[in-house]
Design an enzyme around this catalytic site. Structure first.
Site, PDB file in Angstrom:
ATOM      1  N   HIS A 198       0.845  -1.181   0.000  1.00 25.08           N
ATOM      2  CA  HIS A 198       0.000   0.000   0.000  1.00 25.08           C
ATOM      3  C   HIS A 198       0.883   1.235   0.000  1.00 25.08           C
ATOM      4  CE1 HIS A 198      -3.116   2.858   1.263  1.00 25.08           C
ATOM      5  NE2 HIS A 198      -3.966   1.953   0.810  1.00 25.08           N
TER       6      HIS A 198
ATOM      7  N   ASP B 225      -7.943  -5.449   0.231  1.00 23.50           N
ATOM      8  CA  ASP B 225      -8.425  -6.262  -0.886  1.00 23.50           C
ATOM      9  C   ASP B 225      -8.004  -7.717  -0.809  1.00 23.50           C
ATOM     10  OD1 ASP B 225      -9.744  -4.200  -2.173  1.00 23.50           O
ATOM     11  OD2 ASP B 225      -7.869  -3.449  -2.997  1.00 23.50           O
TER      12      ASP B 225
HETATM   13  N1  ACO Z   1       4.196  -7.573  -4.639  1.00 31.30           N
HETATM   14  C1  ACO Z   1       5.537  -7.563  -4.822  1.00 31.30           C
HETATM   15  N2  ACO Z   1       6.307  -6.471  -4.707  1.00 31.30           N
HETATM   16  C2  ACO Z   1       5.693  -5.314  -4.404  1.00 31.30           C
HETATM   17  C3  ACO Z   1       4.296  -5.248  -4.194  1.00 31.30           C
HETATM   18  C4  ACO Z   1       3.550  -6.440  -4.321  1.00 31.30           C
HETATM   19  N3  ACO Z   1       2.228  -6.429  -4.145  1.00 31.30           N
HETATM   20  N4  ACO Z   1       3.941  -3.976  -3.912  1.00 31.30           N
HETATM   21  C5  ACO Z   1       5.080  -3.270  -3.928  1.00 31.30           C
HETATM   22  N5  ACO Z   1       6.130  -4.066  -4.233  1.00 31.30           N
HETATM   23  C6  ACO Z   1       7.545  -3.660  -4.305  1.00 31.30           C
HETATM   24  C7  ACO Z   1       7.817  -2.926  -5.601  1.00 31.30           C
HETATM   25  O1  ACO Z   1       8.289  -3.806  -6.614  1.00 31.30           O
HETATM   26  C8  ACO Z   1       8.882  -1.947  -5.170  1.00 31.30           C
HETATM   27  O2  ACO Z   1      10.114  -2.619  -5.124  1.00 31.30           O
HETATM   28  P1  ACO Z   1      11.469  -1.825  -5.476  1.00 31.30           P
HETATM   29  O3  ACO Z   1      11.598  -0.741  -4.447  1.00 31.30           O
HETATM   30  O4  ACO Z   1      12.527  -2.881  -5.368  1.00 31.30           O
HETATM   31  O5  ACO Z   1      11.292  -1.284  -6.861  1.00 31.30           O
HETATM   32  C9  ACO Z   1       8.499  -1.591  -3.736  1.00 31.30           C
HETATM   33  O6  ACO Z   1       7.750  -2.712  -3.259  1.00 31.30           O
HETATM   34  C10 ACO Z   1       7.651  -0.328  -3.632  1.00 31.30           C
HETATM   35  O7  ACO Z   1       6.573  -0.448  -4.537  1.00 31.30           O
HETATM   36  P2  ACO Z   1       5.928   0.784  -5.304  1.00 31.30           P
HETATM   37  O8  ACO Z   1       5.158   0.280  -6.484  1.00 31.30           O
HETATM   38  O9  ACO Z   1       6.960   1.827  -5.549  1.00 31.30           O
HETATM   39  O10 ACO Z   1       4.938   1.313  -4.188  1.00 31.30           O
HETATM   40  P3  ACO Z   1       3.686   2.215  -4.420  1.00 31.30           P
HETATM   41  O11 ACO Z   1       3.429   2.895  -3.143  1.00 31.30           O
HETATM   42  O12 ACO Z   1       3.849   3.061  -5.646  1.00 31.30           O
HETATM   43  O13 ACO Z   1       2.526   1.146  -4.768  1.00 31.30           O
HETATM   44  C11 ACO Z   1       0.705  -0.318  -4.598  1.00 31.30           C
HETATM   45  C12 ACO Z   1       1.538   0.770  -3.901  1.00 31.30           C
HETATM   46  C13 ACO Z   1       0.244   0.175  -5.993  1.00 31.30           C
HETATM   47  C14 ACO Z   1      -0.547  -0.598  -3.776  1.00 31.30           C
HETATM   48  C15 ACO Z   1       1.572  -1.594  -4.753  1.00 31.30           C
HETATM   49  O14 ACO Z   1       1.950  -2.062  -3.473  1.00 31.30           O
HETATM   50  C16 ACO Z   1       0.853  -2.686  -5.546  1.00 31.30           C
HETATM   51  O15 ACO Z   1       0.917  -2.698  -6.786  1.00 31.30           O
HETATM   52  N6  ACO Z   1       0.144  -3.648  -4.828  1.00 31.30           N
HETATM   53  C17 ACO Z   1      -0.632  -4.659  -5.491  1.00 31.30           C
HETATM   54  C18 ACO Z   1      -1.963  -4.061  -5.943  1.00 31.30           C
HETATM   55  C19 ACO Z   1      -2.900  -3.835  -4.781  1.00 31.30           C
HETATM   56  O16 ACO Z   1      -3.107  -4.697  -3.934  1.00 31.30           O
HETATM   57  N7  ACO Z   1      -3.544  -2.639  -4.780  1.00 31.30           N
HETATM   58  C20 ACO Z   1      -4.535  -2.289  -3.775  1.00 31.30           C
HETATM   59  C21 ACO Z   1      -4.130  -1.066  -3.009  1.00 31.30           C
HETATM   60  S1  ACO Z   1      -5.271  -0.788  -1.724  1.00 31.30           S
HETATM   61  C22 ACO Z   1      -6.601  -0.117  -2.417  1.00 31.30           C
HETATM   62  O17 ACO Z   1      -6.585   0.502  -3.462  1.00 31.30           O
HETATM   63  C23 ACO Z   1      -7.837  -0.262  -1.730  1.00 31.30           C
END
Ligand code: ACO
Length: 428
Positions: free
Chosen positions: A306, A363
């Site tokens: 998140h 979720d």
């Molecule tokens: N699985 C694996 N790796 C992940 C995940 C994941 N679910 N989420 C983040 N990471 C990693 C990224 O690869 C990144 O790694 P790096 O630093 O080595 O490049 C690091 O963690 C940070 O991730 P970002 O994408 O930069 O974080 P951001 O804050 O932009 O994204 C998000 C947050 C979009 C929710 C992300 O965690 C994600 O895509 N999760 C899966 C989708 C999801 O469950 N969304 C629901 C959000 S809650 C809602 O809307 C109600």
């Protein structure tokens, strides 16, 4: 309140900017005069360090895993209140008295029907249309039917539009579902609760009486509360940005629905359940964990991570409990729930997820519950939109009433071609 100053050194000159303090949470540096004073912009794609507005509705402490609506912790609201009560709280700032709650509930129930002509809109969609496509279209179209509540300068009209949106959303979502399975639309029955009415419009048929299962009703109510608002997330910011131009509330909420649809936001509940189904059995979890950690693989664990929570999402904790209750009550033995629980445990003890502070979000378990209740995955995000509508309208109302509100208009770091002369096509 601005009692401190932050100093920025740029081009050999120091410039002071006021630091503002909220009631709780990080301070903000007020850089509204930055461009006028220095000729520079800030660069913050994804708004990771930008407060776009002042708000008194919802507070999140992502490190501690705290979510408060108007000061009340989400777990208390989820356990003790009703969706109508939380809606009133978000819109009005205080929990309602008994009389206020009765009046509010009555008002909402008076707006549950859709203009009859709107049902013909549905028939223009393909039967296999995604419910979110229908939601975007129908909610946007409300502005063509309810002209008497589109004058945003009139607080009374704003409130009527807000009530209409909260009241009609269950009808709109249920109709999207009914249309997809070829069953007749079921009209609202206002003697039922907000949630009971929605369940009946979704799963009832005109040929038979529909009994609302109290465990399912309670679970849906809690799911709606958990999704009611979440500060300045992508869809809420979209609603605010659309509203900042003076667009009518129905158009703004349609914009919010469009944003919510994406798999990185509201679409994650659908994506999470699809992922759990794809994993299928606990033995396959390590393969998927490895893929999630692989930089060259775009796969992510859906329902994990998140932008704000760097701790367990407090909503996910409640959701996990609901999953147990609903599956128990309905006697559903879904292997997907076992996969979810085991996947969670493995990820929580894996260095990659620990280091990156990736925890289950709301979720992760919601899909398991919604599927057990009988919703197809394509409806999950529509249910999220239904519940989030109250947050969207509360935030939209707050923005319109804010005397400092301006049209949202970000700037950019331009990296394209500099000025050059047009070359006729024959000479290119
Ligand atoms: N699985 C694996 N790796 C992940 C995940 C994941 N679910 N989420 C983040 N990471 C990693 C990224 O690869 C990144 O790694 P790096 O630093 O080595 O490049 C690091 O963690 C940070 O991730 P970002 O994408 O930069 O974080 P951001 O804050 O932009 O994204 C998000 C947050 C979009 C929710 C992300 O965690 C994600 O895509 N999760 C899966 C989708 C999801 O469950 N969304 C629901 C959000 S809650 C809602 O809307 C109600």
């Amino acid at each position: 309140m601005a009692d401190d100053q932050a100093t920025l050194s740029l081009g050999g000159k120091d410039q002071g900017f006021p630091v503002r303090h909220g009631s709780v949470g990080p301070d903000v540096i007020d850089i509204r005069k930055l461009y006028a004073q220095t000729g520079a912009f800030t660069y913050d794609p994804g708004f990771t360090s930008t407060a776009a507005c002042e708000s008194a509705i919802t507070y999140i402490d992502g490190d501690e895993g705290i979510l408060l609506h108007r000061g009340y912790p989400i777990d208390q609201l989820a356990e003790k209140s009703t969706f109508m009560e939380v809606s009133y709280l978000l819109l009005n700032g205080e929990l309602p008295s008994k009389g206020e709650l009765e009046r509010f509930t009555y008002t909402i129930s008076r707006h549950t029907m859709l203009h009859e002509q709107l049902s013909t809109f549905y028939r223009g969609f393909r039967r296999d249309a995604h419910p979110m496509a229908i939601m975007c279209g129908v909610v946007g179209a409300l502005s063509a039917f309810y002209h008497d509540s589109t004058d945003i300068t009139d607080p009374q009209q704003r409130m009527i539009a807000s009530h209409r949106l909260i009241a009609k959303m269950p009808t709109i979502a249920a109709m999207a579902y009914k249309y997809s399975i070829g069953q007749p639309f079921v009209y609202p029955q206002n003697s039922l609760t907000y949630t009971g009415n929605f369940l009946r419009m979704t799963f009832g048929v005109p040929a038979e009486p529909y009994e609302v299962n109290p465990v399912v009703e309670q679970a849906m109510r809690t799911i709606f509360i958990l999704h009611a608002d979440h500060e300045q997330n992508a869809s809420t910011s979209t609603v605010r940005l659309a509203g900042s131009s003076g667009a009518n509330p129905f158009a703004c909420i349609a914009a919010g629905i469009a944003c919510l649809w994406g798999p990185a936001h509201g679409g994650a509940n659908e994506a999470a359940l699809n992922m759990l189904r794809e994993i299928g059995r606990p033995e396959r979890i390590p393969e998927f964990i490895a893929r999630a950690k692989d930089k060259d693989d775009p796969f992510r664990l859906m329902g994990f991570g998140h932008r704000v929570y760097k701790n367990y999402d407090p909503r996910a904790k409640v959701m996990q409990k609901i999953a147990e209750q609903v599956l128990g009550e309905l006697g559903v033995d879904d292997p997907v729930f076992d996969v979810a629980r085991e996947l969670e445990q493995i990820a929580l003890h894996d260095d990659y997820f620990i280091e990156k502070k990736l925890y289950p979000n709301v979720d992760f378990y919601s899909g398991v519950v919604l599927s057990a209740i009988g919703f197809p995955t394509s409806m999950f995000t529509a249910l999220f939109a239904l519940a989030r509508t109250v947050g969207w309208v509360a935030q939209w109302n707050e923005m319109i009433s804010d005397p400092e509100q301006k049209i949202g208009r970000p700037r950019q770091l331009y990296t394209g071609a500099t000025q050059r002369d047009y070359v006729p096509v024959e000479q290119r």
